[in-house]
Design a protein around this motif. Structure first.
Motif, short mmCIF file in Angstrom:
data_model
loop_
_atom_site.label_atom_id
_atom_site.label_comp_id
_atom_site.label_asym_id
_atom_site.label_seq_id
_atom_site.Cartn_x
_atom_site.Cartn_y
_atom_site.Cartn_z
N ALA A 1 47.93 15.68 -0.63
CA ALA A 1 48.62 14.60 0.48
C ALA A 1 50.50 13.52 0.95
O ALA A 1 50.86 13.89 1.58
CB ALA A 1 46.98 14.01 1.55
N TYR B 1 39.88 12.78 5.71
CA TYR B 1 40.33 14.82 5.27
C TYR B 1 40.35 16.07 6.11
O TYR B 1 40.29 16.77 6.73
CB TYR B 1 40.37 14.79 4.05
CG TYR B 1 41.58 14.01 3.63
CD1 TYR B 1 43.31 14.09 3.85
CD2 TYR B 1 41.50 12.25 3.03
CE1 TYR B 1 43.76 13.19 3.00
CE2 TYR B 1 42.64 11.82 1.69
CZ TYR B 1 43.50 11.98 2.11
OH TYR B 1 44.41 11.26 1.87
N ASP C 1 47.09 17.29 9.53
CA ASP C 1 46.43 17.21 8.05
C ASP C 1 47.26 17.72 7.75
O ASP C 1 47.75 18.76 6.88
CB ASP C 1 45.82 19.36 8.19
CG ASP C 1 45.12 19.44 6.77
OD1 ASP C 1 45.20 18.73 5.39
OD2 ASP C 1 44.41 20.83 6.58
N ARG C 2 47.36 16.69 6.34
CA ARG C 2 49.18 16.90 5.67
C ARG C 2 48.39 17.22 4.03
O ARG C 2 49.46 17.76 3.59
CB ARG C 2 48.93 14.46 5.64
CG ARG C 2 49.23 14.12 5.93
CD ARG C 2 51.20 14.52 6.76
NE ARG C 2 51.35 13.72 7.71
CZ ARG C 2 52.06 12.64 7.83
NH1 ARG C 2 52.37 11.87 6.94
NH2 ARG C 2 52.40 12.06 8.59
N THR C 3 47.55 18.04 3.26
CA THR C 3 46.92 18.73 2.57
C THR C 3 47.23 19.56 2.45
O THR C 3 47.30 20.51 2.19
CB THR C 3 44.93 18.88 2.67
OG1 THR C 3 44.59 19.72 3.67
CG2 THR C 3 44.40 16.87 2.12
N GLY D 1 51.66 14.69 -1.14
CA GLY D 1 53.26 15.27 -1.50
C GLY D 1 53.51 15.47 -3.49
O GLY D 1 54.34 15.50 -3.37
N THR E 1 49.87 22.51 4.03
CA THR E 1 51.43 22.31 4.97
C THR E 1 51.93 24.10 5.89
O THR E 1 50.66 25.01 5.88
CB THR E 1 52.25 22.90 3.58
OG1 THR E 1 52.70 24.36 3.27
CG2 THR E 1 52.70 21.83 3.15
N GLN F 1 55.23 19.17 10.53
CA GLN F 1 54.19 18.12 10.15
C GLN F 1 52.67 18.15 11.23
O GLN F 1 52.95 18.22 12.42
CB GLN F 1 54.74 16.48 10.18
CG GLN F 1 54.02 15.41 9.36
CD GLN F 1 54.32 15.91 7.89
OE1 GLN F 1 54.80 15.70 7.42
NE2 GLN F 1 52.45 16.37 7.16
#
Lengths: 348, 397
Positions: free
Chosen positions: A33, A318, A179-181, A35, A183, A176
């Motif tokens: 998440a 998450y 949910d950063r997990t 990056g 893409t 973006q």
């Protein structure tokens, strides 16, 4: 009559869960998440080794030829550990491109990695939409999935056909989300010739939606498990909070809604597998239903955790965000319900 | 995963369907009212003789005497539902008392009661709840004091359906006031004609008396009516309650309700538009349809567990809570879809579906509360399904 998972299906899910408990532990999810691409690559490698890419490819093309129910079990396990994976895109590509043996062989072998740019089949916003003119595709698609590392992108055009294009010929920018997990990308095409074109049937679209529902099932089950475990441990007023009826009832309500939803997913998947005419309709209902139940579970499980649920410390967010994204993905619950109504002839 | 049936079962379905078609003209109609209507009793006997009712009850007690077969029972239920031919009699005697008696009764009790009960000649009512013993059923206070070969009963019961029509009651009484709460209770049966029993109808929100209050004043009943053993009534009652919970929340009945609602929304119009063409109402309908399909699939999962002799776990524990709530929600949408006319009740020119939706919206709330309230169901799901701790007991003052 037997409405239950087979021994093989249980083993498939259990062994994948075993892999994920190591390969998708929360520390790694946090790093993904944040990056750290190396961590994502390590998870991808573990899932490739497990053989996810070949599961849904027919045996004739070198795959395992598994069905929709098997795919749902895989996706449920991925959702349980909020593991980012291109399995959904791969499974949907295998379904959409069924019959194109050479491409399928490359999917099974892992040489071809597909991304999905299908959002506009359901909703066109902000001028999005890809048009096919004179054999060339032009336009943009929003919130495409699994674009990172893809060799090909499956793009829906404004007439409802789906085309495979080389990923290198598209320009992509990150979108973006909460949910950063995982893409998501905006994909732009400017006069790109499709390699292959297909017209998706209702079953293929419904299958994609059903996988999103299965992902929410897994994420929701994880949230219930975490909430129940927390309620049995956390003490207030001199006793564990899980002995208070107010808390017990929240947990019971979550389980009472999610457990029948699991059976709905099994039933819809089985209906798709045997070609039952109700299959696409049931899969659409399942997409909408898991969106609603998942949203309820995400909120309630967070509340059971009290203030801790709101923090980054336990990482519950998450799962909350995974469920939140799934709800909107490939059509809102309202759109999925309208599709179900259309599929049974209730819309004139 | 296999939802088709083996050929032997398809053959059985064909047999059932043929039997029903052949005898349909003998089935009672809405004209044949009342509990001991001759036509209804004759129909029940015909169904028993054909293996379509009291199927697994031994022949010596008046049943059909077949081996238990969950799939065959299911096929029979499906065929009655599909053909809409009136099915076997139900009620607390047949559904709850007979299974309990088969498990725990003496040979003499089985001989005396099972045949007339399943044939519809003997009606039973259940004396469990009391004003002070609802969710906390083991708190029953109606007393039974020994007097030679008899007990003398004093106290009262509430929520007793069919008490007016019943010939007999199966009842929980306190026989040992000094024992622990669960250990001083006896399960006893006696005729409702015994002197000292008074039945008062309890009018509920539907406007009719679906339940009664029953008062006991020095009611002398023979000790031979005890089922199993004195002071073991709590065990006996639990055997019976298991059978009752199975009856509430049947997904096939819910599916039938949903189909009725879809038919209503396709035929009813408002401002010249069919109700189903209103996107808001259609969306609500689809929400409920998803839940109905989920409960149906959940039911298939439970059936499979039973076939395999496995406990159904959470899938089984959630049925009463979810099923009863869903029935209530279906009635709610029907009323909303009917708009202003949805408030009509009982009779009148503009009434739809004989007022069934309003009636259900009230009666189904009773079912959410009865047979173990929604809150008790949530405790059960949390404690037995999720292994969460019980509420700590209050220290005695």
């Amino acid at each position: 009559m037997e409405f239950a998972l087979s021994e093989d299906q249980r083993m498939l899910q259990d062994s994948l869960k075993g892999v994920l408990s190591e390969a998708a532990h929360l520390d790694r999810i946090r790093k993904i998440a944040a990056g750290e691409t190396g961590e994502g690559a390590a998870l991808d490698a573990a899932l490739s080794e497990f053989g996810l890419s070949a599961l849904m490819v027919p045996e004739a093309a070198g795959g395992l030829g598994l069905g929709a129910l098997d795919a749902c079990l895989v996706q449920e396990a991925l959702g349980y550990d909020v593991a980012p994976s291109r399995f959904l895109a791969t499974a949907v590509a295998a379904k959409l491109l069924g019959g194109k043996v050479d491409i399928l062989g490359n999917i099974a072998g892992g040489e071809a990695k597909f991304a999905l740019a299908l959002t506009e089949l359901f909703s066109r916003r902000d001028g999005a939409g890809v048009e096919l003119k004179g054999g060339k595709l032009t336009g943009k698609s929003l919130l495409a999935q699994s674009v990172d590392g893809a060799t090909h992108i499956l793009v829906a055009d404004t007439a409802g056909a789906v085309h495979s294009v080389e990923a290198a010929k598209a320009s992509v920018t990150v979108m973006q989300t909460i949910d950063r997990t995982r893409t998501f990308h905006e994909v732009s095409l400017d006069g790109v010739a499709p390699l292959v074109s297909v017209t998706p049937d209702a079953g293929a679209i419904a299958f994609a939606r059903l996988l999103v529902a299965a992902d929410t099932l897994g994420a929701g089950q994880a949230m219930i498990d975490k909430a129940v475990a927390y309620a049995k441990e956390r003490q207030q007023f001199g006793r564990v909070i899980g002995s208070f009826q107010a808390v017990k009832h929240m947990c019971a309500e979550m389980a009472a809604k999610l457990e029948p939803a699991r059976a709905l997913i099994w039933h819809a998947a089985h209906a798709l597998d045997i070609g039952d005419a109700e299959g696409p309709m049931m899969a659409s209902l399942a997409k909408a239903h898991l969106a609603e139940v998942g949203t309820f579970v995400a909120r309630t499980a967070t509340e059971v955790h009290g203030g801790m649920g709101f923090t980054d410390l336990v990482g519950l967010h998450y799962w909350y965000k995974r469920i939140g994204v799934n709800r909107q993905l490939l059509g809102s619950p309202e759109q999925a319900r309208e599709a179900a109504a259309q599929l049974q002839g209730l819309v004139v | 995963m296999k939802l088709t049936l083996d050929p032997q079962y398809e053959a059985f379905r064909a047999e059932v369907s043929e039997t029903l078609a052949k005898n349909a003209h003998l089935a009672p109609t809405s004209e044949d009212k009342g509990y001991k209507n001759a036509k209804r009793i004759a129909w029940q006997k015909l169904l028993i003789g054909s293996g379509l009712a009291a199927r697994t009850i031994p022949k010596e007690y008046g049943g059909y005497g077949a081996e238990p077969d969950i799939l065959k029972s299911r096929i029979i239920a499906e065929e009655f539902a599909r053909t809409r031919i009136p099915g076997p009699m139900a009620g607390q005697g047949i559904s709850m008392f007979v299974p309990t008696l088969l498990e725990l009764g003496t040979e003499a009790q089985k001989q005396a009661y099972i045949r007339p009960t399943i044939e519809g000649e003997m009606i039973w009512c259940q004396g469990y709840s009391e004003p002070g013993a609802g969710s906390d059923l083991a708190a029953v206070r109606t007393s039974a004091v020994e007097d030679g070969d008899h007990y003398v009963i004093n106290g009262s019961k509430i929520w007793t359906s069919t008490a007016k029509q019943a010939d007999m009651m199966f009842c929980l009484v306190r026989t040992d006031p000094n024992a622990k709460k669960h250990e001083g209770i006896t399960y006893i049966t006696f005729p409702m004609s015994t002197p000292g029993i008074e039945v008062r109808p309890l009018v509920d929100m539907t406007g009719s008396a679906n339940f009664n209050e029953v008062f006991f004043t020095d009611v002398r009943v023979p000790k031979s009516g005890v089922i199993f053993a004195p002071n073991k009534g709590w065990q006996v009652a639990n055997a019976t309650l298991t059978h009752e919970r199975g009856m509430l929340g049947d997904p096939n009945a819910t599916k039938a309700r949903l189909l009725e609602l879809i038919a209503l929304m396709k035929t009813e119009t408002v401002n010249g538009q069919r109700l189903i063409d209103n996107p808001v109402l259609r969306d609500r309908l689809m929400k409920l349809q998803a839940e109905v399909y989920a409960m149906q699939a959940n039911g298939l999962r439970i059936t499979t567990s039973r076939l395999q002799g496995q406990p159904a776990g959470l899938a089984g524990l959630v049925v009463k809570l979810q099923g009863c709530d869903l029935n209530h929600e279906i009635a709610r949408l029907a009323i909303d879809a009917l708009g202003e006319l949805g408030i009509l009740y009982e009779e009148g020119e503009h009434l739809r579906s004989d007022g069934a939706w309003q009636w259900r919206y009230m009666y189904d709330l009773g079912l959410i509360i009865g047979g173990g309230t929604a809150q008790i169901q949530k405790n059960i799901i949390a404690e037995r399904g999720l292994d969460m701790p019980r509420e700590p007991k209050l220290a005695k003052a």
